[in-house]
Scaffold this motif. Structure first.
Motif, PDB file in Angstrom:
ATOM      1  N   MET A   1     -17.589 -48.993  -4.770  1.00 14.67           N
ATOM      2  CA  MET A   1     -18.400 -48.965  -5.984  1.00 14.67           C
ATOM      3  C   MET A   1     -18.482 -50.335  -6.621  1.00 14.67           C
ATOM      4  SD  MET A   1     -16.190 -46.964  -8.843  1.00 14.67           S
ATOM      5  CE  MET A   1     -15.286 -47.771 -10.120  1.00 14.67           C
ATOM      6  N   LEU A   6     -21.779 -54.044 -13.259  1.00 16.10           N
ATOM      7  CA  LEU A   6     -21.834 -53.258 -14.485  1.00 16.10           C
ATOM      8  C   LEU A   6     -23.228 -53.322 -15.109  1.00 16.10           C
ATOM      9  CD1 LEU A   6     -18.365 -54.189 -16.000  1.00 16.10           C
ATOM     10  CD2 LEU A   6     -19.029 -51.975 -15.081  1.00 16.10           C
ATOM     11  N   PHE A  15     -26.723 -42.952 -15.930  1.00 19.00           N
ATOM     12  CA  PHE A  15     -25.955 -43.567 -17.014  1.00 19.00           C
ATOM     13  C   PHE A  15     -26.713 -43.445 -18.326  1.00 19.00           C
ATOM     14  CE2 PHE A  15     -25.059 -47.244 -19.747  1.00 19.00           C
ATOM     15  CZ  PHE A  15     -23.696 -47.070 -19.930  1.00 19.00           C
ATOM     16  N   ARG A  22     -24.190 -38.271 -24.948  1.00 18.56           N
ATOM     17  CA  ARG A  22     -22.935 -38.433 -25.668  1.00 18.56           C
ATOM     18  C   ARG A  22     -23.180 -39.012 -27.062  1.00 18.56           C
ATOM     19  NH1 ARG A  22     -18.929 -41.379 -22.306  1.00 18.56           N
ATOM     20  NH2 ARG A  22     -18.293 -39.428 -21.332  1.00 18.56           N
ATOM     21  N   ASP A  91     -18.263 -34.775 -18.959  1.00 20.42           N
ATOM     22  CA  ASP A  91     -17.349 -35.221 -17.906  1.00 20.42           C
ATOM     23  C   ASP A  91     -17.974 -35.005 -16.531  1.00 20.42           C
ATOM     24  OD1 ASP A  91     -15.390 -35.992 -19.683  1.00 20.42           O
ATOM     25  OD2 ASP A  91     -14.366 -34.049 -19.645  1.00 20.42           O
ATOM     26  N   ASN A  94     -20.496 -37.624 -15.965  1.00 24.42           N
ATOM     27  CA  ASN A  94     -19.834 -38.898 -15.685  1.00 24.42           C
ATOM     28  C   ASN A  94     -19.365 -38.942 -14.228  1.00 24.42           C
ATOM     29  OD1 ASN A  94     -18.753 -41.381 -16.136  1.00 24.42           O
ATOM     30  ND2 ASN A  94     -17.129 -40.721 -17.522  1.00 24.42           N
TER      31      ASN A  94
ATOM     32  N   GLU B 130     -12.103 -41.780 -26.772  1.00 21.61           N
ATOM     33  CA  GLU B 130     -12.522 -42.049 -25.395  1.00 21.61           C
ATOM     34  C   GLU B 130     -12.723 -43.535 -25.127  1.00 21.61           C
ATOM     35  OE1 GLU B 130     -15.265 -38.255 -24.426  1.00 21.61           O
ATOM     36  OE2 GLU B 130     -15.472 -39.201 -26.388  1.00 21.61           O
ATOM     37  N   ARG B 131     -13.426 -44.207 -26.018  1.00 23.02           N
ATOM     38  CA  ARG B 131     -13.683 -45.635 -25.780  1.00 23.02           C
ATOM     39  C   ARG B 131     -12.398 -46.442 -25.764  1.00 23.02           C
ATOM     40  NH1 ARG B 131     -19.423 -47.826 -28.154  1.00 23.02           N
ATOM     41  NH2 ARG B 131     -20.675 -46.365 -26.966  1.00 23.02           N
ATOM     42  N   GLU B 299     -10.939 -38.389 -20.741  1.00 26.03           N
ATOM     43  CA  GLU B 299     -10.996 -36.948 -20.955  1.00 26.03           C
ATOM     44  C   GLU B 299      -9.651 -36.441 -21.513  1.00 26.03           C
ATOM     45  OE1 GLU B 299     -11.623 -34.781 -17.332  1.00 26.03           O
ATOM     46  OE2 GLU B 299     -11.229 -32.862 -18.303  1.00 26.03           O
ATOM     47  N   ARG B 302      -9.148 -37.581 -25.101  1.00 26.67           N
ATOM     48  CA  ARG B 302      -9.914 -36.749 -26.036  1.00 26.67           C
ATOM     49  C   ARG B 302      -9.210 -35.415 -26.271  1.00 26.67           C
ATOM     50  NH1 ARG B 302     -14.556 -35.659 -22.724  1.00 26.67           N
ATOM     51  NH2 ARG B 302     -13.605 -33.642 -22.298  1.00 26.67           N
ATOM     52  N   TYR B 460     -18.460 -50.776 -31.183  1.00 31.99           N
ATOM     53  CA  TYR B 460     -19.815 -50.281 -31.401  1.00 31.99           C
ATOM     54  C   TYR B 460     -20.865 -51.319 -31.774  1.00 31.99           C
ATOM     55  CZ  TYR B 460     -18.234 -45.515 -30.859  1.00 31.99           C
ATOM     56  OH  TYR B 460     -17.747 -44.354 -30.325  1.00 31.99           O
ATOM     57  N   GLU B 539     -23.034 -55.605 -23.201  1.00 29.56           N
ATOM     58  CA  GLU B 539     -23.666 -54.701 -22.238  1.00 29.56           C
ATOM     59  C   GLU B 539     -22.647 -54.157 -21.228  1.00 29.56           C
ATOM     60  OE1 GLU B 539     -26.709 -52.671 -22.195  1.00 29.56           O
ATOM     61  OE2 GLU B 539     -26.994 -54.577 -23.241  1.00 29.56           O
ATOM     62  N   GLU B 540     -21.851 -55.067 -20.668  1.00 30.33           N
ATOM     63  CA  GLU B 540     -20.884 -54.643 -19.653  1.00 30.33           C
ATOM     64  C   GLU B 540     -19.753 -53.824 -20.274  1.00 30.33           C
ATOM     65  OE1 GLU B 540     -19.656 -57.963 -17.339  1.00 30.33           O
ATOM     66  OE2 GLU B 540     -21.592 -58.027 -16.287  1.00 30.33           O
ATOM     67  N   TYR B 542     -20.057 -51.989 -22.746  1.00 25.63           N
ATOM     68  CA  TYR B 542     -20.659 -50.697 -23.062  1.00 25.63           C
ATOM     69  C   TYR B 542     -20.532 -49.739 -21.878  1.00 25.63           C
ATOM     70  CZ  TYR B 542     -24.334 -47.532 -24.772  1.00 25.63           C
ATOM     71  OH  TYR B 542     -25.056 -46.444 -25.198  1.00 25.63           O
ATOM     72  N   VAL B 543     -20.831 -50.246 -20.690  1.00 26.72           N
ATOM     73  CA  VAL B 543     -20.741 -49.411 -19.489  1.00 26.72           C
ATOM     74  C   VAL B 543     -19.290 -48.959 -19.276  1.00 26.72           C
ATOM     75  CG1 VAL B 543     -21.019 -49.348 -16.987  1.00 26.72           C
ATOM     76  CG2 VAL B 543     -22.724 -50.497 -18.399  1.00 26.72           C
ATOM     77  N   THR B 544     -18.366 -49.900 -19.358  1.00 24.38           N
ATOM     78  CA  THR B 544     -16.954 -49.550 -19.158  1.00 24.38           C
ATOM     79  C   THR B 544     -16.476 -48.555 -20.214  1.00 24.38           C
ATOM     80  OG1 THR B 544     -16.549 -51.719 -18.219  1.00 24.38           O
ATOM     81  CG2 THR B 544     -14.625 -50.496 -18.946  1.00 24.38           C
ATOM     82  N   GLU B 546     -18.069 -46.362 -21.864  1.00 24.47           N
ATOM     83  CA  GLU B 546     -18.627 -45.015 -21.769  1.00 24.47           C
ATOM     84  C   GLU B 546     -18.221 -44.295 -20.492  1.00 24.47           C
ATOM     85  OE1 GLU B 546     -20.791 -42.986 -23.798  1.00 24.47           O
ATOM     86  OE2 GLU B 546     -19.891 -44.302 -25.281  1.00 24.47           O
ATOM     87  N   THR B 547     -17.988 -45.016 -19.413  1.00 22.48           N
ATOM     88  CA  THR B 547     -17.761 -44.344 -18.133  1.00 22.48           C
ATOM     89  C   THR B 547     -16.354 -44.543 -17.588  1.00 22.48           C
ATOM     90  OG1 THR B 547     -18.455 -46.282 -16.889  1.00 22.48           O
ATOM     91  CG2 THR B 547     -20.162 -44.693 -17.465  1.00 22.48           C
ATOM     92  N   ILE B 549     -15.688 -47.019 -15.766  1.00 26.50           N
ATOM     93  CA  ILE B 549     -15.840 -47.836 -14.561  1.00 26.50           C
ATOM     94  C   ILE B 549     -15.426 -49.268 -14.872  1.00 26.50           C
ATOM     95  CG2 ILE B 549     -17.506 -48.787 -12.910  1.00 26.50           C
ATOM     96  CD1 ILE B 549     -19.155 -46.204 -13.401  1.00 26.50           C
ATOM     97  N   GLY B 550     -14.601 -49.831 -13.995  1.00 23.40           N
ATOM     98  CA  GLY B 550     -14.216 -51.227 -14.184  1.00 23.40           C
ATOM     99  C   GLY B 550     -13.015 -51.425 -15.084  1.00 23.40           C
TER     100      GLY B 550
END
Lengths: 105, 557
Positions: A1, A6, A15, A22, A91, A94, B130-131, B299, B302, B460, B539-540, B542-544, B546-547, B549-550
Motif C-alpha cells: 500500500m 497520501l 476516501f 464521518r 469502520d 475504512n 479517533e484522530r 476504533e 472511540r 482541524y 492534506e497528508e 488529514y488522510v492519516t 481519518e484513516t 494509513i501511514g
C-alpha cells in the motif's frame, strides 16, 4: 500500500465518501451535544425561575434536577450511537478503502 | 527482578512501621471508639489492594521492556478494559468527595459540575478520540507537532503539559495527605511519602500496564461501593426517590433554597466559566488523552471513550442521589458533628459519614480504602504521563544530542518517574497548610487554555503554523496563571483582600478565547516559507488522521 502516496489517497473516491460521511456524523453529534449542553448553561444562567420550578408541582424535584439527569443520559446515548452504531459502518468503509488501495498498488 | 522484590519488601517494612503510629494518631484526632474498628477494616482492605497491585506490578514489569510497552502497554489493552481504566484515571477523590459535598452544602448548583463533565466527554469522543489515536504515538504533543516544527513547539507544549500534570499532582497529594490522615489516622508526612513511593514503584517497574490495572481495579471497587451506597440509600427511603429530595428540602438549613440555583454560582458568567473550563479542560488533560494510545486503533479508542462515559455518567447519577440523601441523614446527626457543631473532618467527609450511617464500619472501611486507591490510581496516571512528556517529548524528541537508543530513553523515563516522586513529596510537604483548591483549578484552566485550543486546531485547522501554535500555548498558559492569581481564590481566600481584581474563580472565560485568538492571528500573519509548507502538509495529515494509513511511517522519531 506504500505505492500510493497520501496525496493520491486524498483524491480516492472511497476516501472522499468516508470523510464526508464521518464529517456529517461528527457535526450532527457535536451539534446535538452542544445544543443540549449550552441550553442547560443558558437556562441555569438566565432562567433560574424556570430551572427552580417544581415538577411535579407538589414535589421537591425541580426542572433543573430533571434537566441534569437528562443531560447525563443524552451524553451516554449519543456516545453509544457514535461509538457503536454509526461507527460500525464507517469502520467497514475504512477497511474497504484500505483494501482497494492495496489492490490498486 | 530481584531489585524489584527487594524494593517492595523495604517499602512494605517502612509502611508497616507507620501502622502503629496510625492507631495512636486516630485516638488523638477522632476520639470515639468506633473510629478504631474503621481503621482495621480500611487497613485490611487497603493492604489487600496494595499487595494485589504490587503483585500485578511485578507481573507487568516482566512485560515492560520497550518504550512502547512502557508508555502505552504496547497498544494492546482491550477497549472495554481501557474504558474502565479511563474512568479510574478520571474519577478522582475530588469527584467522589468534592461533588458530594458540593451538593450537600450548595445544593442544586453542585449539579452543574456533573453536567459539565458529562457534557464535555462526548465532545472529546466525537472530536478527539479517533484522530488522536491515528496521529499520535505516546502523547498529545505528538499530535500537536505532527506537521509543525517539532524542535520548536515540543519543548513549549511539554512545559504546558508538565505544569498541568505537576499542579494536578500537588492538588491530589495535599488532598490525599489530609484525607489519609483523617481516614487512617496516618501522619500527614507518612501519608504523602507512602502515596508517592507506591506511585513510583507502580510506574517505574510496571509502566502503563501496571497503571492501567491499578486504575481498572480501583474503578471497579469505586463503582461497586457507590452502587451499594446508593442502594442502601434507596432502601432507607423505601425506594421513594421523590422523598430523598423532599426530605432534604425539609431538613437543610437553607430550606427550599437548596433545590434552587444560585447557591454557588452567583451570576451568569460564573455558570459559563464552569462549563467552559470543564469542556476544554478535559480536551487538554495529558494523562487522560494518553490512555487513548493504549489501544490498538482508532476504533478501539472511540469505544473506550464510550465505555468511560457510561461508567462516569452512571457514577455521577449515583452521586446525585447520595449527595441529596446525605442532607437528611447527616446534617443534624450529632454523631457526625463535633462539640462546636462542625462536621467532623470538614465538609469533604460527607460521603464517608453517610457511608458509615448506611453501611456501618465495614462499608466505611471499604469506601475509605477505595478513596486511598483512587488517589493512587490518579497519581499513577499523572506520573506516567509526565514521564512520557519528559523522556519522549523533551529528551528523545527535542534535546538529545546523540542517538537515542531504546535503553537510554527507558532510563530517562524511569529517572523522570523517580523525579516526579521526589517532587511530589517536596511539594506535598511545602503545601501542607495551603489551600490547594486554586492549584487544581489552575491545572484544569491551563489544560483548557494552553493545551486544548492548540490540539483542536492542530487536528482541524489547515491554517495553523508553528508560530501560531507557540503563541497559543504561551498566551493560554500565561493568561490562566495571571487571572488565577488576580482572582478570588488567591486574592481573597489566600491573601485576605476584600475583593479580587478578576471576579471569576475560573479564568477560562477570558483565557480560552484569548488563546484561540492568538493562534489565529499569529498563524494568519505568518508569511514564512515554513508556514507555507506546514499548511500544505495538512492534506497528508488529514488522510492519516481519518484513516490511520501511514501511522507507522509518521510516528517514528
Amino acid at each position: 500500500m506504500s505505492q500510493m502516496s497520501l496525496a493520491d489517497i486524498s483524491k480516492h473516491p472511497r476516501f472522499i465518501e468516508l470523510v464526508k460521511k464521518r464529517h456529517q456524523l461528527r457535526v450532527t453529534m457535536i451539534g446535538l451535544m452542544l445544543t443540549v449542553f449550552m441550553s442547560y448553561l443558558v437556562a441555569w444562567a438566565y432562567f433560574p425561575g424556570l430551572v427552580n420550578t417544581r415538577l411535579p408541582s407538589d414535589s421537591s424535584v425541580t426542572i433543573g434536577i430533571w434537566f441534569s439527569v437528562f443531560v447525563v443520559l443524552v451524553a451516554i446515548f449519543l456516545s453509544a450511537y457514535y461509538a457503536v452504531v454509526a461507527g460500525k459502518s464507517l469502520d467497514a468503509l475504512n477497511a474497504q478503502l484500505i483494501k482497494e488501495i492495496e489492490q490498486d498498488a | 527482578m530481584r531489585k524489584f522484590t527487594k524494593l517492595i519488601s523495604v517499602f512494605l517494612f517502612a509502611w508497616g512501621c507507620g501502622v502503629p503510629t496510625l492507631a495512636l494518631a486516630a485516638d488523638a484526632i477522632a476520639g470515639p471508639v468506633e473510629k478504631q474498628s474503621l481503621n482495621m477494616v480500611a487497613i485490611v482492605i487497603f493492604i489487600g489492594f496494595v499487595l494485589l497491585t504490587l503483585g500485578i506490578t511485578k507481573w507487568a514489569s516482566s512485560r515492560t521492556h520497550t518504550t512502547e510497552q512502557f508508555y502505552t502497554a504496547g497498544g494492546g489493552i482491550p477497549a472495554w478494559q481501557n474504558g474502565i481504566a479511563i474512568s479510574g484515571d478520571f474519577l478522582s477523590a475530588a469527584t467522589l468527595l468534592g461533588i458530594t459535598s458540593s451538593i450537600y452544602t450548595m445544593g442544586a448548583d453542585g449539579l452543574t459540575i456533573i453536567v459539565a463533565t458529562l457534557g464535555a466527554w462526548p465532545i472529546v469522543l466525537f472530536l478527539i478520540a479517533e484522530r488522536l489515536r491515528n496521529l499520535g504515538k505516546f502523547t498529545l504533543i505528538d499530535v500537536i507537532s505532527f506537521r509543525l516544527n517539532a524542535a520548536k513547539i515540543r519543548p513549549i507544549a511539554a512545559a504546558a503539559s508538565l505544569v498541568v500534570l505537576v499542579f494536578y499532582l500537588i492538588a491530589q497529594l495535599v488532598g490525599a495527605g489530609k484525607l489519609i490522615q483523617l481516614l487512617f489516622g496516618l501522619d500527614y508526612v507518612v501519608a504523602v511519602i507512602s502515596v508517592s513511593a507506591l506511585m513510583v514503584v507502580y510506574v517505574a517497574f510496571g509502566g502503563m500496564l501496571a497503571a492501567t490495572w491499578v486504575q481498572f481495579i480501583k474503578s471497579v471497587m469505586l463503582v461497586v461501593g457507590g452502587s451499594v451506597l446508593a442502594l442502601l440509600m434507596l432502601i432507607h427511603f423505601e425506594f421513594d426517590v421523590g422523598e430523598i429530595f423532599a426530605s432534604a428540602e425539609r431538613v437543610h438549613v437553607k430550606g427550599a433554597e437548596i433545590m434552587n440555583t444560585g447557591g454557588w454560582l452567583k451570576d451568569p458568567l460564573s455558570v459559563f466559566s464552569v462549563g467552559l473550563t470543564l469542556l476544554f479542560g478535559f480536551i487538554g488533560l495529558p494523562h487522560i488523552l494518553m490512555r487513548l494510545f493504549t489501544v490498538k486503533d482508532a476504533e478501539a479508542s472511540r469505544k473506550s471513550a464510550f465505555y468511560a462515559i457510561s461508567i462516569i455518567g452512571y457514577f455521577q447519577l449515583l452521586i446525585i442521589l447520595i449527595g441529596f440523601g446525605a442532607i437528611s441523614l447527616i446534617m443534624f446527626n450529632s454523631d457526625y458533628h463535633d462539640a462546636a457543631g462542625k462536621l467532623i473532618g470538614g465538609n469533604n467527609m460527607v460521603i464517608l459519614h453517610v457511608t458509615h450511617f448506611l453501611g456501618g464500619d465495614f462499608l466505611l472501611g471499604f469506601i475509605a480504602a477505595v478513596t486511598f486507591a483512587t488517589i493512587l490510581a490518579v497519581v499513577s496516571g499523572l506520573t506516567i504521563s509526565a514521564a512520557a512528556t519528559i523522556a519522549h517529548d523533551l529528551y528523545a524528541g527535542t534535546f538529545a544530542k546523540s542517538e537515542v537508543t531504546e535503553e537510554k530513553e527507558m532510563l530517562v523515563s524511569k529517572l523522570s518517574v523517580i523525579a516526579m516522586g521526589v517532587l511530589a513529596v517536596i511539594f506535598g510537604l511545602v503545601f501542607e497548610h495551603q489551600n490547594v483548591v486554586f492549584i487544581s483549578n489552575l491545572a484544569m484552566s491551563i489544560a483548557a487554555s494552553a493545551n486544548a485550543p492548540v490540539l483542536i486546531l492542530a487536528m482541524y485547522w489547515r491554517g495553523l503554523t508553528t508560530k501560531g501554535g507557540i503563541a497559543g500555548l504561551v498566551v493560554g498558559l500565561a493568561s490562566s496563571l495571571l487571572f488565577i492569581v488576580l482572582g478570588p481564590q488567591v486574592m481573597v481566600d489566600i491573601m485576605g483582600m476584600d475583593e479580587a481584581l478578576f471576579p471569576y474563580a475560573y479564568p477560562t472565560i477570558v483565557s480560552v478565547p484569548l488563546a484561540f485568538l492568538s493562534i489565529w492571528y499569529f498563524s494568519v500573519s505568518d508569511k514564512s516559507e515554513s508556514a507555507v509548507k506546514e499548511r500544505a502538509s495538512f492534506e497528508e495529515q488529514y488522510v492519516t488522521s481519518e484513516t490511520g494509513i501511514g501511522i507507522q511511517a509518521a510516528s517514528k522519531h
